[in-house]
Design a protein around this motif. Structure first.
Motif, mmCIF file in Angstrom:
data_model
loop_
_atom_site.group_PDB
_atom_site.id
_atom_site.type_symbol
_atom_site.label_atom_id
_atom_site.label_comp_id
_atom_site.label_asym_id
_atom_site.label_seq_id
_atom_site.Cartn_x
_atom_site.Cartn_y
_atom_site.Cartn_z
ATOM 1 N N ILE A 518 0.843 -1.188 0.000
ATOM 2 C CA ILE A 518 0.000 0.000 0.000
ATOM 3 C C ILE A 518 0.882 1.243 0.000
ATOM 4 C CG2 ILE A 518 -1.889 1.216 1.158
ATOM 5 C CD1 ILE A 518 -2.439 -1.342 2.741
ATOM 6 N N THR A 519 0.541 2.188 -0.866
ATOM 7 C CA THR A 519 1.144 3.516 -0.821
ATOM 8 C C THR A 519 0.157 4.449 -0.122
ATOM 9 O OG1 THR A 519 2.409 3.152 -2.846
ATOM 10 C CG2 THR A 519 2.069 5.438 -2.146
ATOM 11 N N PHE A 520 0.635 5.146 0.889
ATOM 12 C CA PHE A 520 -0.218 6.031 1.672
ATOM 13 C C PHE A 520 0.066 7.485 1.303
ATOM 14 C CE2 PHE A 520 0.432 2.197 4.205
ATOM 15 C CZ PHE A 520 -0.881 1.821 4.475
ATOM 16 N N HIS A 521 -0.996 8.262 1.143
ATOM 17 C CA HIS A 521 -0.893 9.680 0.815
ATOM 18 C C HIS A 521 -1.583 10.476 1.922
ATOM 19 C CE1 HIS A 521 0.239 8.620 -3.380
ATOM 20 N NE2 HIS A 521 -0.601 7.611 -3.185
ATOM 21 N N LEU A 522 -0.899 11.494 2.451
ATOM 22 C CA LEU A 522 -1.437 12.302 3.543
ATOM 23 C C LEU A 522 -1.880 13.660 3.022
ATOM 24 C CD1 LEU A 522 1.373 11.632 6.194
ATOM 25 C CD2 LEU A 522 -0.658 10.241 5.704
ATOM 26 N N ASN A 523 -2.979 14.169 3.573
ATOM 27 C CA ASN A 523 -3.434 15.505 3.187
ATOM 28 C C ASN A 523 -2.548 16.600 3.768
ATOM 29 O OD1 ASN A 523 -4.361 15.017 5.870
ATOM 30 N ND2 ASN A 523 -5.884 16.643 5.654
ATOM 31 N N GLN A 524 -1.944 16.314 4.944
ATOM 32 C CA GLN A 524 -1.036 17.265 5.581
ATOM 33 C C GLN A 524 -0.177 16.511 6.594
ATOM 34 O OE1 GLN A 524 -3.657 19.961 7.891
ATOM 35 N NE2 GLN A 524 -2.928 18.849 9.677
ATOM 36 N N ILE A 525 0.862 17.189 7.095
ATOM 37 C CA ILE A 525 1.735 16.530 8.059
ATOM 38 C C ILE A 525 2.434 17.573 8.933
ATOM 39 C CG2 ILE A 525 3.717 16.473 6.502
ATOM 40 C CD1 ILE A 525 4.540 13.818 7.684
ATOM 41 N N GLN A 526 2.534 17.268 10.209
ATOM 42 C CA GLN A 526 3.428 17.955 11.129
ATOM 43 C C GLN A 526 4.546 16.962 11.431
ATOM 44 O OE1 GLN A 526 3.779 20.837 12.642
ATOM 45 N NE2 GLN A 526 1.836 21.916 12.629
ATOM 46 N N GLU A 527 5.776 17.328 11.144
ATOM 47 C CA GLU A 527 6.887 16.386 11.286
ATOM 48 C C GLU A 527 7.375 16.334 12.736
ATOM 49 O OE1 GLU A 527 9.942 17.596 8.628
ATOM 50 O OE2 GLU A 527 8.664 17.518 6.857
ATOM 51 N N PRO A 528 7.681 15.100 13.222
ATOM 52 C CA PRO A 528 7.396 13.806 12.599
ATOM 53 C C PRO A 528 5.956 13.389 12.862
ATOM 54 C CG PRO A 528 8.491 13.449 14.693
ATOM 55 C CD PRO A 528 8.391 14.953 14.513
ATOM 56 N N THR A 559 6.976 8.782 10.033
ATOM 57 C CA THR A 559 7.350 9.329 8.727
ATOM 58 C C THR A 559 7.465 10.844 8.792
ATOM 59 O OG1 THR A 559 6.767 9.391 6.373
ATOM 60 C CG2 THR A 559 4.959 9.549 7.935
ATOM 61 N N ASN A 560 8.278 11.386 7.904
ATOM 62 C CA ASN A 560 8.385 12.830 7.691
ATOM 63 C C ASN A 560 7.929 13.205 6.286
ATOM 64 O OD1 ASN A 560 9.484 13.454 10.244
ATOM 65 N ND2 ASN A 560 11.521 12.855 9.556
ATOM 66 N N HIS A 561 7.230 12.284 5.623
ATOM 67 C CA HIS A 561 6.871 12.471 4.220
ATOM 68 C C HIS A 561 5.359 12.437 4.025
ATOM 69 C CE1 HIS A 561 11.080 11.905 2.853
ATOM 70 N NE2 HIS A 561 11.144 11.066 3.877
ATOM 71 N N LEU A 562 4.885 13.150 3.025
ATOM 72 C CA LEU A 562 3.470 13.149 2.682
ATOM 73 C C LEU A 562 3.048 11.858 1.989
ATOM 74 C CD1 LEU A 562 3.119 16.835 1.446
ATOM 75 C CD2 LEU A 562 1.968 15.839 3.432
ATOM 76 N N THR A 563 3.999 11.135 1.423
ATOM 77 C CA THR A 563 3.727 9.859 0.759
ATOM 78 C C THR A 563 4.728 8.819 1.246
ATOM 79 O OG1 THR A 563 2.896 10.973 -1.233
ATOM 80 C CG2 THR A 563 3.538 8.664 -1.463
ATOM 81 N N PHE A 564 4.245 7.637 1.619
ATOM 82 C CA PHE A 564 5.140 6.551 2.029
ATOM 83 C C PHE A 564 4.512 5.222 1.633
ATOM 84 C CE2 PHE A 564 2.432 7.709 5.581
ATOM 85 C CZ PHE A 564 1.986 6.501 6.117
ATOM 86 N N HIS A 565 5.338 4.189 1.589
ATOM 87 C CA HIS A 565 4.894 2.886 1.074
ATOM 88 C C HIS A 565 5.274 1.768 2.039
ATOM 89 C CE1 HIS A 565 3.829 -0.134 -1.964
ATOM 90 N NE2 HIS A 565 4.932 -0.777 -1.623
ATOM 91 N N ILE A 566 4.367 0.830 2.210
ATOM 92 C CA ILE A 566 4.628 -0.381 3.001
ATOM 93 C C ILE A 566 4.373 -1.585 2.108
ATOM 94 C CG2 ILE A 566 3.943 -1.770 4.988
ATOM 95 C CD1 ILE A 566 3.203 0.773 6.441
ATOM 96 N N ARG A 567 5.402 -2.384 1.918
ATOM 97 C CA ARG A 567 5.287 -3.607 1.118
ATOM 98 C C ARG A 567 4.908 -4.759 2.039
ATOM 99 N NH1 ARG A 567 7.235 -5.731 -3.773
ATOM 100 N NH2 ARG A 567 7.651 -7.976 -3.689
ATOM 101 N N LEU A 568 3.889 -5.519 1.654
ATOM 102 C CA LEU A 568 3.367 -6.602 2.492
ATOM 103 C C LEU A 568 3.590 -7.958 1.837
ATOM 104 C CD1 LEU A 568 -0.029 -4.919 3.416
ATOM 105 C CD2 LEU A 568 1.982 -5.104 4.886
ATOM 106 N N GLY A 569 3.811 -8.969 2.673
ATOM 107 C CA GLY A 569 3.940 -10.328 2.181
ATOM 108 C C GLY A 569 2.579 -10.939 1.899
#
Length: 570
Positions: A518-528, A559-569
């Motif tokens: 799954i690739t996750f996309h965030l509408n906004q972020i306060q880091e971290p 995460t510190n990113h607006l988009t991140f990915h988790i690869r699943l088995g």
């Protein structure tokens, strides 16, 4: 001669060492230390980073909430709990025709009146073909329950009984295999029943009645809560666990922090003795010394909440009392700052807030600000802790005017929230009291928002009948348990949690599913930013995030990113 020379040299070295220590002590008590970088805090909460991408084409977790006229507060609470973590909720009356199940991750039943269902078989077919159904309250006995009980894992069912306490029969989060909260204050109205071997029970009452379980049915899943506590917004930990059981992959933003407040500290120590010492000696040499030791051991970063030395509705302090208060604020306040903590302010400590006028509140806070400026020149107050009363936020906007750098409040509220740009956090644990109901409340907070708070009232330890050693031991024991069970939790000052509250309340997660992850996309972020992610599949790799296992099929994502990915088995 040589011996005399060595003695003389050693004497000079000792004198020099004492002089250095004395000089450092003077520096510590001086205003210079406040200008150091580690004594300063951020001036205000920075604006979140916003995603400019059009996210409407990505998936957003959605649920259908079936409600009735019998439980309007339950439906409202469940809807708010899901929307607060960025999930879509569609509401439908349980008796309204056919149930539309397209584009939902599951159905939640928030009413006892399941006899009003128009087509029970359609509901069974929905689950059997891969859908997920969560009973968020035990239903009333009747025709519908008689038709459903075997499929949802029940082998025998009776009438309503009252149950107390919670025992977790399966690990949910952290390192503890099982946890028990035996308290008469934890109550549910439940069905007297037995479940079959096909049901996996996750929680039961302390008298052994199943409360939360899941049952596979065909390709889908039934989740059943045999209680009524979800109406209370602060009691939704098992509701979140039920959602995690129901949905194959589920993610939501959390705060990931623990705070420890020293309420009403520093304070003018009352005259008197305790265990052969003056109250001043007891506070300085026993209580404060032990709190410093525990802080260093567990890196707690205390937040103190200074309160003016008098209630303006009674009397003003005398000159000696004011001088003593100023001295304690200088001594304890600067030591606490040097330890990595912070100084906030506290509201009236006697009068009900609803009986205090705005003008009196402003005067109280301006006097408090003046006293703090005298003790800690240039220090910016970022935290406010109201007294333990109803409507604790009644004068928040006014207090924010007096302290414009205010970022966070710790109060008797049910859940974390944002109030005109200020983060509001719930009080939970009393660090000197071993109370199962308070621990259960904190456990709910951990599951729902990734947040735990505890408060210490040091004044209470100076009461004549208080066993100080026992109280301090209880506090340290609690720190050890929290550290052992939940080692990923960040120990923060209250104001430093503001960014986490902003993320928890306002960040929405959109999902882009592929075969391998799954690739996750965030509408906004306060880091971290932090998230709880549950999945029945193993995490194989990640991009733009760090994933830590924190329970069975449960992960903490940073995460510190607006988009991140988790690869699943598989």
């Amino acid at each position: 001669m040589n011996n005399s020379f060595k003695i003389e040299k050693s004497l000079y070295m000792m004198i020099a060492l004492v002089a250095i220590i004395g000089f450092l002590f003077i520096i510590i008590r001086s205003d210079l230390i406040l200008s150091h970088g580690y004594m300063k805090e951020e001036k205000k909460l920075s604006a979140p980073i916003e995603n400019k991408e059009d996210l409407s084409g990505y998936k957003r977790s959605s649920f259908l909430l079936l409600e009735g006229d019998d439980q309007p507060e339950l439906a409202k609470t469940l809807k708010n709990n899901l929307e607060k973590i960025g999930k879509n909720v569609t509401q439908q009356q349980i008796g309204e025709g056919s149930i539309i199940t397209d584009h939902t991750d599951g159905i939640i039943i928030a009413t006892e009146k399941i006899d009003e269902l128009k087509d029970i078989q359609a509901l069974l077919d929905y689950v059997k073909s891969g859908g997920n159904l969560f009973f968020a309250i035990r239903p009333s006995p009747g025709t519908a329950l008689s038709a459903l009980y075997q499929q949802i894992g029940i082998v025998e069912v009776g009438g309503f009984i009252e149950t107390t306490g919670i025992e977790l029969t399966e690990p949910m989060i952290g390192r503890a295999n099982s946890m028990s909260f035996e308290s008469e204050d934890i109550r549910n109205s439940s069905l007297a029943l037995r479940v079959g071997k096909q049901a996996t029970v996750y929680a039961k009452s302390t008298d052994d009645l199943p409360l939360l379980w899941s049952t596979k049915y065909g390709e889908g899943m039934f989740v059943f809560f045999n209680g009524t506590m979800f109406t209370d917004p602060s009691q939704g930990g098992l509701f979140i666990k039920g959602i995690q059981l129901m949905v194959p992959e589920f993610i939501y933003p959390v705060i990931n922090a623990k705070v420890t407040a020293l309420e009403g500290f520093p304070f003018p120590v009352p005259n008197g003795q305790h265990e052969g010492m003056t109250n001043e000696e007891m506070l300085r040499n026993i209580i404060w010394a032990d709190l410093q030791r525990v802080e260093a051991k567990y890196d707690l970063n205390y937040t103190a909440s200074y309160v003016s030395a008098f209630d303006m509705l009674t009397k003003k302090p005398g000159r000696d009392e004011l001088a003593k208060m100023q001295e304690n604020t200088v001594l304890y306040g600067r030591e606490l700052l040097r330890m990595g903590g912070e100084i906030g302010v506290q509201g009236y400590h006697n009068a009900p807030l609803t009986e205090v006028s705005k003008s009196d509140t402003r005067e109280q806070m301006e006097i408090t600000a003046e006293q703090l400026e005298g003790a800690l020149p240039g220090y910016h107050v970022s935290t406010y802790i109201p007294v333990d009363q109803n409507e604790p936020l009644i004068h928040l906007s006014l207090i924010h005017e007096v302290f414009p750098e205010l970022k966070a409040v710790l109060a008797n509220v049910e859940q974390p929230s944002m109030n005109d740009g200020v983060a509001v956090l719930p009080k939970q644990l009393n660090g000197f009291v071993d109370d199962p109901s308070l621990k259960w409340e904190a456990f709910n907070g951990l599951l729902m928002s990734g947040f735990i708070s505890e408060s210490l009232h040091l004044q209470s330890l100076l009461l004549e009948d208080e066993d100080i050693d026992r109280s301090l031991l209880q506090f340290e024991t609690q720190q050890k348990e929290l550290k052992n069970n939940f080692p990923w939790l960040r120990n923060q000052t209250i104001s430093n949690v503001a960014k986490g509250v902003e993320n928890h309340v306002n960040t929405v997660v959109y999902e882009e599913h592929t075969k391998n992850g799954i690739t996750f996309h965030l509408n906004q972020i306060q880091e971290p930013a932090y998230f709880y992610f549950s999945s029945n599949r193993k995490v194989e790799s990640t991009e733009n995030c760090v994933v830590t296992t924190i329970g069975p099929n449960l992960y903490l994502v940073e995460t510190n990113h607006l988009t991140f990915h988790i690869r699943l088995g598989e």
